[in-house]
Scaffold this motif. Structure first.
Motif: not given
Lengths: 117, 390
Positions: A1-7, A90, B56-63, B166-167
């Motif tokens: 799965m893609v994980q894109i961190v926005i820091s 990002y 703090r960070s945010l994370v975008i998640r998705g297959e 991560s899943l």
């Protein structure tokens, strides 16, 4: 799965930018690149009304405190296609809590009024 | 760069009276990177601004085939791109009238560079975390106890917290909370769900001990349990069972006790009985069930909400297993599934099977209005599907 961190550069204090919202599109006068070219002069009346002079137009707007602020994100990282490789990430460069909204019809500036002969 | 003189000339041409304006002017131009499209705008839901300001960070998640979500440390949001017909310019160092009035700087021409512009932004909407996958992953390899041969061979179907992050399209706190809800435990660094028969075996050890020691169900001592049962099963498993089926507390003397959850124990035993039959005669079930639970516990049908369903239309009445966690996660699919099991539902019967679909401030009633059609049957309001179910 893609994980894109926005820091967030965050704890040190994020810059506060302002959003200017205009109707329609902005095109460069000489049909060159926009980058580097002038947009116009932004004034405020003594009552706090923003006034924007763009080309031959005067636009009157208003200052709006955003209910939902924006974060300005800048993309970093290569974003390589391989599944094991680093994904794009990002950084939050700034927050925007205020916008200048210009939505009334622009007033044209008439520069040359020919005198009646 | 524009000079004050040029600005004033423009004001004269525009027939604006400088006396009515603040003395400071921003001369806006497009910065060198403005057109590059490297910046984008993310609209922040309440609370997220503070998260970012705190560093703090945010994370975008998705297959690739999933709808992307954005996660903070404890919430999940659907992520979409919103278009606007307007042009949005973002400008660093641009001051508002309040800031100008407060800051009486001498320089009155500010050259501001527009960092970028866009006609769209990322829009967020709070959503339910997608946690069904969590159970599915952990069920790939349920823990069957230390005597099981399996654990020595299979190593790839085991997940650490990092693996789960991560899943699964959910925030870390939502994942950790759900792990607790489903009574998962950490064995050798991996999150595991107990295989049901093994879990019942452990529970049975505990309830038999409570019975033979004549303990009160609300005062089960941890120490003694570990001493007496430690030779039969690993101590961590005994303690895990007590934590899953009881409320831990410490008395004034500093001793650890458990107040057993009567409802949860009765429910587990019901599941054990029901899973071996397609359906049970209801009155027979009531009898066997009451006899199977520990001394002092009383069985009640409402303990089985979301686990089993009574068929009041059949003669004699029957009961069968229907677990909400086996049903689809998507709203429309869930309703389709429920209506294919039974054509018409009362609100009382269907509520336990749709409760978990409710968004933050949504009610079951709102869901029913959206996904079902109501009618009266024998003086009782029932719900059926809005569309034909094949």
């Amino acid at each position: 799965m893609v994980q894109i961190v926005i820091s967030s550069g965050g704890a040190g204090g994020l810059a506060q930018w302002v959003l200017v919202e205009l109707q329609g599109e902005v095109e460069p006068r000489q049909s060159g690149e926009l980058a580097g070219s002038l947009l116009g002069d932004l004034h405020y009346t003594r009552e706090g009304v923003p006034v924007l002079i763009v080309g031959h137009h005067i636009l009157y707007g208003k200052v709006v405190q955003l209910e939902k602020p924006f974060a300005v994100l800048v993309k970093r990282g290569a974003g390589e296609p391989s599944p094991a490789g680093p994904h794009a990430c990002y950084t939050v460069t700034a927050l925007i809590k205020t916008k200048l909204l210009f939505k009334t019809r622009p007033k044209p500036i008439i520069t040359n009024v020919p005198k009646k002969v | 760069m524009r000079s004050r003189a040029e600005v004033d000339a423009t004001l004269r041409t525009a027939k604006l009276n400088p006396a009515e304006l603040l003395p400071v002017v921003h001369c806006l131009s497009f910065g060198p990177q403005a057109g590059a499209g490297e910046c984008c705008l993310l609209q922040l839901e309440p609370g997220l601004c503070a998260e970012l300001e705190a560093g703090r960070s945010l994370v975008i998640r998705g297959e690739k085939d999933e709808q992307a979500v954005l996660c903070s440390k404890d919430k999940t949001y659907d992520l979409k791109i919103a278009d606007t017909s307007n042009m949005l310019l973002f400008i660093p160092g641009c001051k508002t009238p309040e800031q100008l009035n407060a800051d009486q700087a001498s320089c009155n021409v500010i050259h501001s560079q527009i960092a970028g512009f866009s006609n769209n932004y990322w829009e967020l909407r709070r959503c339910r975390p997608k946690l069904k996958k969590l159970r599915k992953l952990l069920m790939e390899d349920p823990y069957e106890g230390p005597d099981s041969r399996k654990d020595q061979t299979l190593t790839f179907s085991k997940y650490t917290t990092e693996d789960l992050l991560s899943l699964i399209q959910a925030s870390e706190e939502e994942i950790l909370h759900q792990l607790q809800v489903i009574d998962a435990c950490k064995i050798e660094g991996f999150w595991r769900i107990l295989e049901f028969d093994y879990e019942m075996k452990l529970l049975n050890h505990v309830t038999q001990l409570i019975d033979s020691e004549s303990w009160s169900l609300s005062k089960v001592p941890l120490c003694t349990c570990l001493e007496e049962l430690g030779s039969l099963e690993p101590r961590e498993m005994i303690e895990h069972t007590l934590l899953s089926y009881g409320r831990k507390y410490i008395d004034d003397a500093g001793e650890v006790y458990f107040e057993m959850y009567e409802d949860k124990i009765c429910r587990a035993i019901a599941q054990m009985l029901l899973q071996n039959a397609v359906k049970f005669n209801l009155s027979e079930f009531h009898e066997v069930w009451q006899q199977s639970v520990p001394e002092g516990m009383t069985t009640r049908l409402d303990q089985l909400k979301g686990l089993a369903l009574v068929d009041k239309a059949s003669r004699p009445e029957t009961i069968f297993l229907l677990k909400v966690e086996d049903l689809p996660e998507d709203n429309q699919e869930r309703f389709n599934s429920l209506f294919s099991i039974r054509e018409k539902w009362t609100e009382e019967d269907i509520t336990p099977y749709i409760q978990d679909l409710c968004a933050e401030k949504q009610t079951v009633g709102a869901l029913l209005t959206k996904y079902a059609r109501s009618s009266m049957q024998n003086g009782v309001k029932v719900y059926n599907s809005r569309r034909p179910i094949s």
